[in-house]
Design a protein around this motif. Structure first.
Motif, PDB file in Angstrom:
ATOM      1  N   SER A   9       0.834  -1.209   0.000  1.00  0.00           N
ATOM      2  CA  SER A   9       0.000   0.000   0.000  1.00  0.00           C
ATOM      3  C   SER A   9       0.865   1.255   0.000  1.00  0.00           C
ATOM      4  O   SER A   9       0.557   2.239  -0.689  1.00  0.00           O
ATOM      5  CB  SER A   9      -0.911  -0.018   1.242  1.00  0.00           C
ATOM      6  N   PHE A  10       1.970   1.216   0.745  1.00  0.00           N
ATOM      7  CA  PHE A  10       2.861   2.381   0.805  1.00  0.00           C
ATOM      8  C   PHE A  10       3.452   2.693  -0.565  1.00  0.00           C
ATOM      9  O   PHE A  10       3.475   3.847  -1.010  1.00  0.00           O
ATOM     10  CB  PHE A  10       3.987   2.109   1.820  1.00  0.00           C
ATOM     11  N   PHE A  11       3.880   1.631  -1.256  1.00  0.00           N
ATOM     12  CA  PHE A  11       4.477   1.856  -2.576  1.00  0.00           C
ATOM     13  C   PHE A  11       3.445   2.346  -3.585  1.00  0.00           C
ATOM     14  O   PHE A  11       3.745   3.149  -4.474  1.00  0.00           O
ATOM     15  CB  PHE A  11       5.157   0.576  -3.071  1.00  0.00           C
ATOM     16  N   ILE A  12       2.213   1.824  -3.464  1.00  0.00           N
ATOM     17  CA  ILE A  12       1.163   2.292  -4.373  1.00  0.00           C
ATOM     18  C   ILE A  12       0.899   3.781  -4.167  1.00  0.00           C
ATOM     19  O   ILE A  12       0.798   4.566  -5.119  1.00  0.00           O
ATOM     20  CB  ILE A  12      -0.146   1.499  -4.111  1.00  0.00           C
ATOM     21  N   ARG A  13       0.826   4.184  -2.880  1.00  0.00           N
ATOM     22  CA  ARG A  13       0.577   5.596  -2.567  1.00  0.00           C
ATOM     23  C   ARG A  13       1.752   6.465  -3.039  1.00  0.00           C
ATOM     24  O   ARG A  13       1.557   7.565  -3.561  1.00  0.00           O
ATOM     25  CB  ARG A  13       0.382   5.782  -1.051  1.00  0.00           C
ATOM     26  N   LEU A  14       2.960   5.927  -2.853  1.00  0.00           N
ATOM     27  CA  LEU A  14       4.156   6.677  -3.280  1.00  0.00           C
ATOM     28  C   LEU A  14       4.165   6.854  -4.784  1.00  0.00           C
ATOM     29  O   LEU A  14       4.454   7.929  -5.305  1.00  0.00           O
ATOM     30  CB  LEU A  14       5.421   5.943  -2.816  1.00  0.00           C
ATOM     31  N   TRP A  15       3.832   5.772  -5.488  1.00  0.00           N
ATOM     32  CA  TRP A  15       3.807   5.821  -6.947  1.00  0.00           C
ATOM     33  C   TRP A  15       2.748   6.810  -7.438  1.00  0.00           C
ATOM     34  O   TRP A  15       2.998   7.632  -8.325  1.00  0.00           O
ATOM     35  CB  TRP A  15       3.530   4.420  -7.492  1.00  0.00           C
ATOM     36  N   PHE A  16       1.568   6.774  -6.810  1.00  0.00           N
ATOM     37  CA  PHE A  16       0.488   7.676  -7.201  1.00  0.00           C
ATOM     38  C   PHE A  16       0.878   9.131  -6.890  1.00  0.00           C
ATOM     39  O   PHE A  16       0.667  10.042  -7.700  1.00  0.00           O
ATOM     40  CB  PHE A  16      -0.789   7.300  -6.438  1.00  0.00           C
ATOM     41  N   THR A  17       1.490   9.340  -5.715  1.00  0.00           N
ATOM     42  CA  THR A  17       1.900  10.702  -5.326  1.00  0.00           C
ATOM     43  C   THR A  17       2.958  11.246  -6.275  1.00  0.00           C
ATOM     44  O   THR A  17       2.943  12.422  -6.648  1.00  0.00           O
ATOM     45  CB  THR A  17       2.450  10.684  -3.885  1.00  0.00           C
ATOM     46  N   THR A  18       3.881  10.373  -6.667  1.00  0.00           N
ATOM     47  CA  THR A  18       4.929  10.787  -7.607  1.00  0.00           C
ATOM     48  C   THR A  18       4.322  11.220  -8.939  1.00  0.00           C
ATOM     49  O   THR A  18       4.713  12.232  -9.523  1.00  0.00           O
ATOM     50  CB  THR A  18       5.916   9.622  -7.833  1.00  0.00           C
ATOM     51  N   LYS A  19       3.365  10.425  -9.403  1.00  0.00           N
ATOM     52  CA  LYS A  19       2.714  10.770 -10.664  1.00  0.00           C
ATOM     53  C   LYS A  19       1.963  12.085 -10.555  1.00  0.00           C
ATOM     54  O   LYS A  19       1.973  12.914 -11.477  1.00  0.00           O
ATOM     55  CB  LYS A  19       1.740   9.659 -11.073  1.00  0.00           C
ATOM     56  N   MET A  20       1.329  12.316  -9.398  1.00  0.00           N
ATOM     57  CA  MET A  20       0.608  13.578  -9.195  1.00  0.00           C
ATOM     58  C   MET A  20       1.577  14.762  -9.179  1.00  0.00           C
ATOM     59  O   MET A  20       1.266  15.845  -9.689  1.00  0.00           O
ATOM     60  CB  MET A  20      -0.166  13.528  -7.872  1.00  0.00           C
ATOM     61  N   ALA A  21       2.767  14.537  -8.577  1.00  0.00           N
ATOM     62  CA  ALA A  21       3.771  15.613  -8.533  1.00  0.00           C
ATOM     63  C   ALA A  21       4.255  15.961  -9.942  1.00  0.00           C
ATOM     64  O   ALA A  21       4.374  17.140 -10.305  1.00  0.00           O
ATOM     65  CB  ALA A  21       4.945  15.185  -7.663  1.00  0.00           C
ATOM     66  N   ILE A  22       4.482  14.910 -10.754  1.00  0.00           N
ATOM     67  CA  ILE A  22       4.918  15.155 -12.144  1.00  0.00           C
ATOM     68  C   ILE A  22       3.800  15.851 -12.926  1.00  0.00           C
ATOM     69  O   ILE A  22       4.046  16.776 -13.712  1.00  0.00           O
ATOM     70  CB  ILE A  22       5.309  13.815 -12.807  1.00  0.00           C
ATOM     71  N   HIS A  23       2.577  15.410 -12.681  1.00  0.00           N
ATOM     72  CA  HIS A  23       1.452  16.036 -13.360  1.00  0.00           C
ATOM     73  C   HIS A  23       1.337  17.516 -12.971  1.00  0.00           C
ATOM     74  O   HIS A  23       1.056  18.380 -13.821  1.00  0.00           O
ATOM     75  CB  HIS A  23       0.145  15.306 -12.971  1.00  0.00           C
ATOM     76  N   GLY A  24       1.595  17.812 -11.686  1.00  0.00           N
ATOM     77  CA  GLY A  24       1.530  19.200 -11.221  1.00  0.00           C
ATOM     78  C   GLY A  24       2.574  20.074 -11.921  1.00  0.00           C
ATOM     79  O   GLY A  24       2.304  21.231 -12.248  1.00  0.00           O
ATOM     80  N   ILE A  25       3.759  19.491 -12.174  1.00  0.00           N
ATOM     81  CA  ILE A  25       4.811  20.265 -12.872  1.00  0.00           C
ATOM     82  C   ILE A  25       4.442  20.483 -14.331  1.00  0.00           C
ATOM     83  O   ILE A  25       4.584  21.581 -14.869  1.00  0.00           O
ATOM     84  CB  ILE A  25       6.163  19.521 -12.767  1.00  0.00           C
ATOM     85  N   LEU A  26       3.904  19.422 -14.968  1.00  0.00           N
ATOM     86  CA  LEU A  26       3.597  19.519 -16.401  1.00  0.00           C
ATOM     87  C   LEU A  26       2.319  20.302 -16.678  1.00  0.00           C
ATOM     88  O   LEU A  26       2.091  20.720 -17.816  1.00  0.00           O
ATOM     89  CB  LEU A  26       3.478  18.101 -16.991  1.00  0.00           C
ATOM     90  N   SER A  27       1.488  20.485 -15.647  1.00  0.00           N
ATOM     91  CA  SER A  27       0.213  21.180 -15.871  1.00  0.00           C
ATOM     92  C   SER A  27       0.431  22.655 -16.214  1.00  0.00           C
ATOM     93  O   SER A  27      -0.419  23.284 -16.821  1.00  0.00           O
ATOM     94  CB  SER A  27      -0.677  21.067 -14.631  1.00  0.00           C
ATOM     95  N   ASN A  28       1.575  23.208 -15.800  1.00  0.00           N
ATOM     96  CA  ASN A  28       1.883  24.589 -16.164  1.00  0.00           C
ATOM     97  C   ASN A  28       3.367  24.661 -16.545  1.00  0.00           C
ATOM     98  O   ASN A  28       4.236  24.978 -15.740  1.00  0.00           O
ATOM     99  CB  ASN A  28       1.586  25.539 -14.994  1.00  0.00           C
ATOM    100  N   THR A  29       3.608  24.302 -17.796  1.00  0.00           N
ATOM    101  CA  THR A  29       5.004  24.141 -18.238  1.00  0.00           C
ATOM    102  C   THR A  29       5.788  25.449 -18.223  1.00  0.00           C
ATOM    103  O   THR A  29       6.981  25.452 -17.896  1.00  0.00           O
ATOM    104  CB  THR A  29       5.041  23.561 -19.673  1.00  0.00           C
ATOM    105  N   LEU A  30       5.142  26.550 -18.577  1.00  0.00           N
ATOM    106  CA  LEU A  30       5.864  27.825 -18.609  1.00  0.00           C
ATOM    107  C   LEU A  30       6.329  28.219 -17.208  1.00  0.00           C
ATOM    108  O   LEU A  30       7.481  28.615 -17.005  1.00  0.00           O
ATOM    109  CB  LEU A  30       4.958  28.921 -19.194  1.00  0.00           C
ATOM    110  N   ARG A  31       5.423  28.067 -16.245  1.00  0.00           N
ATOM    111  CA  ARG A  31       5.783  28.414 -14.869  1.00  0.00           C
ATOM    112  C   ARG A  31       6.892  27.495 -14.357  1.00  0.00           C
ATOM    113  O   ARG A  31       7.847  27.938 -13.709  1.00  0.00           O
ATOM    114  CB  ARG A  31       4.537  28.320 -13.980  1.00  0.00           C
ATOM    115  N   SER A  32       6.762  26.212 -14.669  1.00  0.00           N
ATOM    116  CA  SER A  32       7.792  25.258 -14.234  1.00  0.00           C
ATOM    117  C   SER A  32       9.124  25.561 -14.904  1.00  0.00           C
ATOM    118  O   SER A  32      10.195  25.497 -14.269  1.00  0.00           O
ATOM    119  CB  SER A  32       7.365  23.822 -14.586  1.00  0.00           C
ATOM    120  N   PHE A  33       9.061  25.928 -16.193  1.00  0.00           N
ATOM    121  CA  PHE A  33      10.295  26.248 -16.924  1.00  0.00           C
ATOM    122  C   PHE A  33      11.010  27.446 -16.303  1.00  0.00           C
ATOM    123  O   PHE A  33      12.231  27.434 -16.112  1.00  0.00           O
ATOM    124  CB  PHE A  33       9.961  26.533 -18.392  1.00  0.00           C
ATOM    125  N   LEU A  34      10.230  28.477 -15.955  1.00  0.00           N
ATOM    126  CA  LEU A  34      10.843  29.671 -15.360  1.00  0.00           C
ATOM    127  C   LEU A  34      11.454  29.361 -13.993  1.00  0.00           C
ATOM    128  O   LEU A  34      12.507  29.889 -13.624  1.00  0.00           O
ATOM    129  CB  LEU A  34       9.792  30.782 -15.236  1.00  0.00           C
TER     130      LEU A  34
END
Length: 444
Positions: A9-34
């Motif tokens: 369960s811990f690894f599943i949550r970690l994997w899901f959280t990691t994907k959410m973090a990557i999604h958060g970065i890619l959701s606003n590429t210009l802001r992340s790029f700056l």
């Protein structure tokens, strides 16, 4: 079994959280790029400035080291002071720890090589020159003591002179003329590099007796010696200082040579030592001197090149650290940029946070997600900044600057970037995880 399920369960949550973090970065590429750009500029500044400082340090140290190890230079700093060439041999006999010494005389003369004619720089030395300066021979031999005594017309060429005369072919055995006298080339020195060893690559080395004859002189203004070891070099400098104190006869309270070397302690009241420099603050205006130096002028200096190397090394290290400190300010600004962006992200993504909390996400999941986002931004910025810094160093080198890739600077810059990302990402992450689901949903 329960432990396995918990771990899974811990690894599943970690994997899901990691994907959410990557999604958060890619959701606003210009802001992340700056944000990444801010961190990258900070890291690149540290890497490039410390690389330039390290390159300058290595270049300065290499220039001093190219003059030879454990070398001691005695130089007349005033026209009223000159040395008899035989003094070099006398010093070797009198000074314990001084292995060899050579009188040095710099002059220039008109050289004729086949149909070409031009002025060349000449160094007049004895047969120990190449050993003192740690300058091995590329071809042929160095002149001997007999050549020096007989004032033989023989010459050893610096690397560039040797290569340039016959366009790469060995010039040993060839002849040329200096001021109308024919000299035979008996050797070529190995290359020291541009700007190193006082430009010996572009000079002609001949016996000092011949050089003095060309210039119509009898005395030299420099003597170079070589100590047996680094430790003995300092002692040799002290002994030479005492000897020259008496030889110059500048201190009326100093005992004469006949009184022995161990009785000159009282002379130091009028003549001081600054590091390895023999310094005179007092001058006797005797009738034999053509010009009277002003008070405080140095008449001669006795310098251990080992000490100069250490001092130059320390000074350049301080400069490198100073440059690194200045560049580290940009890293701090980059970290603040991450904090700012993460706070904006928390405000903009309140609905997402509320929904995740409503469907069962824990505070720790949200905390981890936002910290991971900050870390990813910092890590990508550190990698990009390192690449940018190394590219910048190659660019500087192309324009003639001495640079060096400082692995320690890269390591420090990367660690500081990651730590600043983590540090400045914690507060926004705590703010996001602390939002109650109902309040988060109401804000929308």
């Amino acid at each position: 079994m329960k432990q396995n399920k918990g771990l899974f369960s811990f690894f599943i949550r970690l994997w899901f959280t990691t994907k959410m973090a990557i999604h958060g970065i890619l959701s606003n590429t210009l802001r992340s790029f700056l944000t990444i750009l801010g961190v990258a500029i900070g890291v690149a500044s540290v890497v490039s400035l410390m690389g330039i400082g390290e390159g300058a340090r290595q270049s300065v140290v290499a220039q001093f080291e190219s003059l030879g190890s454990n070398v001691i230079e005695i130089k007349a700093q005033h026209t009223s002071v000159e040395f008899e060439p035989e003094l070099a041999e006398e010093l070797v006999e009198r000074v314990q720890g001084l292995e060899m010494a050579t009188p040095v005389f710099h002059t220039s003369a008109t050289m004729k090589w086949r149909r070409a004619r031009g002025k060349v720089d000449i160094i007049g030395v004895n047969s120990d020159f190449h050993k003192i300066r740690d300058n091995a021979l590329l071809s042929g031999n160095f002149f001997t003591e007999l050549h020096v005594k007989q004032r033989s017309p023989v010459a050893v060429l610096g690397y560039n002179m040797g290569v340039g005369l016959m366009k790469g072919r060995n010039p040993v055995g060839q002849t040329f003329t200096l001021e109308g006298q024919t000299y035979r080339i008996i050797g070529v020195l190995e290359q020291k590099g541009s700007g190193n060893a006082e430009g010996v690559d572009d000079k002609i080395i001949i016996p000092y007796t011949s050089a003095l004859k060309i210039a119509d002189k009898r005395q030299v203004d420099q003597i170079w010696g070589k100590a047996a070891s680094k430790e003995e070099a300092d002692l040799v400098v002290v002994q030479l200082g005492r000897i020259f104190k008496r030889k110059l006869g500048l201190d009326q309270t100093a005992p004469t040579g006949a009184q022995g070397e161990g009785e000159e302690g009282t002379t130091e009241s009028t003549m001081g030592y600054y590091g390895d420099y023999y310094y005179d603050g007092y001058y006797d205006d005797g009738p034999s001197q053509s010009e009277i130096p002003s008070s405080g002028d140095d008449l001669i200096t006795i310098t251990s090149l080992n000490q100069l190397v250490e001092e130059a090394d320390n000074a350049n290290r301080v400069m490198t650290l100073l440059l690194g400190g200045i560049a580290a300010v940009s890293l701090l600004v980059g970290g603040l940029g991450i904090m700012n962006i993460m706070l904006v992200a928390v405000t903009e993504r309140t609905e997402e946070i509320g929904l995740r909390r409503a469907i069962g996400a824990k505070q720790s999941d949200l905390l981890l997600q936002f910290i991971l986002e900050a870390l990813y931004l910092s890590a990508i910025g550190a990698i990009a900044g390192t690449a940018l810094g190394v590219w910048g160093l190659s660019l500087f080198e192309r324009y003639g600057f001495s640079t060096a890739i400082n692995l320690q600077a890269i390591e420090i810059a990367t660690i500081v970037a990651l730590c600043s990302g983590l540090l400045f990402g914690v507060y926004p992450a705590i703010s996001a995880s602390a939002l109650p689901p109902v309040q988060a949903l109401k804000r929308q």
